[in-house]
Write an enzyme that holds these catalytic residues in place. Structure first.
Site, mmCIF file in Angstrom:
data_model
loop_
_atom_site.group_PDB
_atom_site.id
_atom_site.type_symbol
_atom_site.label_atom_id
_atom_site.label_comp_id
_atom_site.label_asym_id
_atom_site.label_seq_id
_atom_site.Cartn_x
_atom_site.Cartn_y
_atom_site.Cartn_z
ATOM 1 N N PRO A 1 0.791 -1.262 0.016
ATOM 2 C CA PRO A 1 0.004 0.114 -0.011
ATOM 3 C C PRO A 1 1.014 1.338 0.030
ATOM 4 O O PRO A 1 1.056 1.598 1.059
ATOM 5 C CB PRO A 1 -0.845 -0.090 1.228
ATOM 6 C CG PRO A 1 0.147 -0.938 2.241
ATOM 7 C CD PRO A 1 1.145 -1.936 1.502
ATOM 8 N N ASP B 1 5.974 2.797 1.588
ATOM 9 C CA ASP B 1 5.219 1.569 2.266
ATOM 10 C C ASP B 1 4.375 1.873 3.512
ATOM 11 O O ASP B 1 5.175 2.398 4.437
ATOM 12 C CB ASP B 1 5.942 0.355 2.149
ATOM 13 C CG ASP B 1 4.981 -0.695 2.604
ATOM 14 O OD1 ASP B 1 4.028 -0.857 3.087
ATOM 15 O OD2 ASP B 1 5.565 -1.978 2.584
ATOM 16 N N HIS B 2 3.171 2.202 3.324
ATOM 17 C CA HIS B 2 2.482 2.965 4.448
ATOM 18 C C HIS B 2 2.261 1.975 5.439
ATOM 19 O O HIS B 2 1.888 2.407 6.773
ATOM 20 C CB HIS B 2 1.045 3.317 3.939
ATOM 21 C CG HIS B 2 0.737 4.658 4.362
ATOM 22 N ND1 HIS B 2 0.943 5.098 5.734
ATOM 23 C CD2 HIS B 2 0.070 5.773 3.868
ATOM 24 C CE1 HIS B 2 0.429 6.265 6.038
ATOM 25 N NE2 HIS B 2 0.034 6.720 4.717
ATOM 26 N N ARG B 3 2.688 0.659 5.254
ATOM 27 C CA ARG B 3 2.766 -0.245 6.389
ATOM 28 C C ARG B 3 3.717 -0.043 7.625
ATOM 29 O O ARG B 3 3.673 -0.248 8.660
ATOM 30 C CB ARG B 3 2.773 -1.927 6.007
ATOM 31 C CG ARG B 3 1.585 -2.097 5.146
ATOM 32 C CD ARG B 3 1.926 -3.410 4.541
ATOM 33 N NE ARG B 3 3.085 -3.583 3.507
ATOM 34 C CZ ARG B 3 3.381 -4.482 2.951
ATOM 35 N NH1 ARG B 3 2.759 -5.654 3.237
ATOM 36 N NH2 ARG B 3 4.641 -4.568 2.265
#
Length: 447
Positions: A241, A417-419
């Site tokens: 994401p 990466d938004h994680r």
């Protein structure tokens, strides 16, 4: 009587399943030593010389230059034994055929047999060896071809296939293995069965379709570097994401610092590139924001923060886009990073990068400004967590010290990466990079 041994394309590592024959290094009739390179192949990673684990006389080659072979496909056959030794004039005394195989995979591993000069056996001396392989080939050719079983609705259940290569070949040609009668033990479906079915389907008359659903036009196979890039980018989009933030920065001071460094280095010294300066800025920023030098273990649902920075940089070549990796960039000076970038770029241009030089990156720097564009939203190089994109540096109107002036401006973009982090961390990283571009002296704090 000589023994004819078959050498198949070995597993070249890094998850590669196929390779393209670039150049044969031996011909039928040549005498080869154990671990002597016999063919040069190109994978999605690099060009590799493949050594043969047998010593003897080449009796057959499989595949023309330019052909693509899956791992496990036959490459060549070698006649090993005393009749061949006699025909070769005692060549095996040098090549060590007393131990006929090494199990070697790539040059530089396994046994180290002494090199021998390339020799060719006279046709009459090769007849005995070739006869063995010809007889087996003729017997296979006379065997009845396996036929498709006319089953309108195949019954559910396991299919008698062991080899993943056979399954892959069937998938590539839309062949239903449940409709195929295997010629192996207990009905086992062999590669020869699938290939015969493919030939039969190709020779069968095709009815004229009412309307074609496939778009017309030139078709280009997604293989080699292009195929590897397509797979990696598709996986990145599926799993990560990602989000992108960007900022414009005044690079006038950075360009002046580069000019001063190159001027002080002298005429014979290597020049410091803009890419090397940006790479050094990235390592300093990653030291402050280690969240972006990480990867995600999806199965364990854990973020893995990596201790070393192995910095990849995007390089466009005739073979396509590749990403060479500068190992331990965090421990290098700007000059050292620049020298390694120059070396890897030259290797990428000549197609001599090793697979190990194209893997293991933890963060990627993408200078798309060389294409004359200002901005982009890069796709993360899976399984990394971020990529910094750099646009062209061009004169633009800029408010400098309260007045309008013409300055060297660059757009920087960070895809992350938004994680692994939130926007605050990503923004802090990008802001620090921009500050170092505008005030290169900030780097002195992290030296």
């Amino acid at each position: 009587m000589p023994q004819v041994l078959e050498f198949r394309l070995p597993d070249l590592g890094e998850g590669l399943t196929e390779a393209e024959i670039v150049r044969w290094l031996v011909e039928v009739g040549d005498v080869v030593a154990i671990d002597q390179p016999v063919v040069e192949v190109e994978t999605a990673k690099a060009m590799v010389e493949v050594p043969c684990p047998y010593g003897g006389v080449v009796t057959a080659r499989f595949g023309d230059e330019g052909a693509e072979l899956p791992v496990g496909a036959p490459l060549l056959t070698v006649a090993v034994g005393s009749p061949v030794e006699s025909a070769a004039g005692g060549a095996d005394a040098d090549s060590g055929t007393e131990d006929s195989g090494s199990g070697n995979v790539l040059v530089g591993y396994g046994t180290g047999a002494p090199p021998v000069r390339r020799r060719r056996v006279r046709p009459e001396g090769l007849k005995a060896a070739v006869a063995v392989s010809v007889t087996s080939v003729e017997a296979a050719a006379q065997a009845p071809a396996p036929a498709l079983v006319p089953v309108p609705d195949p019954a559910p259940g396991p299919v008698a296939v062991v080899s993943p290569l056979v399954r892959r070949l069937a998938r590539q040609h839309d062949l239903d293995l449940r409709r195929l009668a295997g010629s192996g033990p207990d009905g086992l479906i062999l590669r020869a069965d699938v290939e015969s079915a493919i030939r039969s389907a190709a020779e069968a008359p095709v009815p004229e379709p009412a309307a074609s659903s496939s778009p017309a036009g030139e078709r280009v196979a997604l293989r080699g570097v292009r195929g590897a890039v397509a797979d990696k980018l598709s996986r990145s989009r599926r799993e990560i994401p990602d989000a992108t933030c960007w900022v414009d920065a005044d690079a006038t001071a950075l360009m002046a610092a580069r000019a001063a460094m190159n001027g002080a280095a002298g005429a014979g010294a290597a020049k410091v590139s803009v890419l090397a300066l940006l790479a050094r800025i990235c390592t300093a920023a990653l030291a402050r924001h280690p969240e972006l030098n990480s990867t995600v273990d999806q199965e364990a649902r854990e973020i893995v923060r990596l201790p070393q920075v192995h910095l990849g940089f995007a390089a466009q070549t005739d073979r396509g886009l590749v990403v060479p990796v500068v190992r331990d960039a965090h421990a290098r000076t700007t000059e050292s990073i620049g020298a390694e970038i120059a070396r890897l770029t030259e290797a990428a241009r000549t197609g001599t990068l090793k697979p190990a030089e194209l893997t293991g990156g933890t963060f990627t720097l993408n200078n798309y400004g060389v294409f004359g564009v200002d901005g982009s939203t890069p796709i993360i190089n899976h399984p990394e967590a971020a990529m910094l994109g750099v646009g062209r540096i061009v004169p633009k109107p800029w408010v400098y010290e309260g007045e309008l002036a013409v300055r060297q401006v660059v757009q920087l973009s960070l895809t992350f990466d938004h994680r692994v982090c939130d926007g605050g961390t990503a923004g802090g990283f990008l802001r620090y990079v921009a500050d170092c571009v505008e005030q290169p002296a900030l780097l002195l704090r992290s030296v």
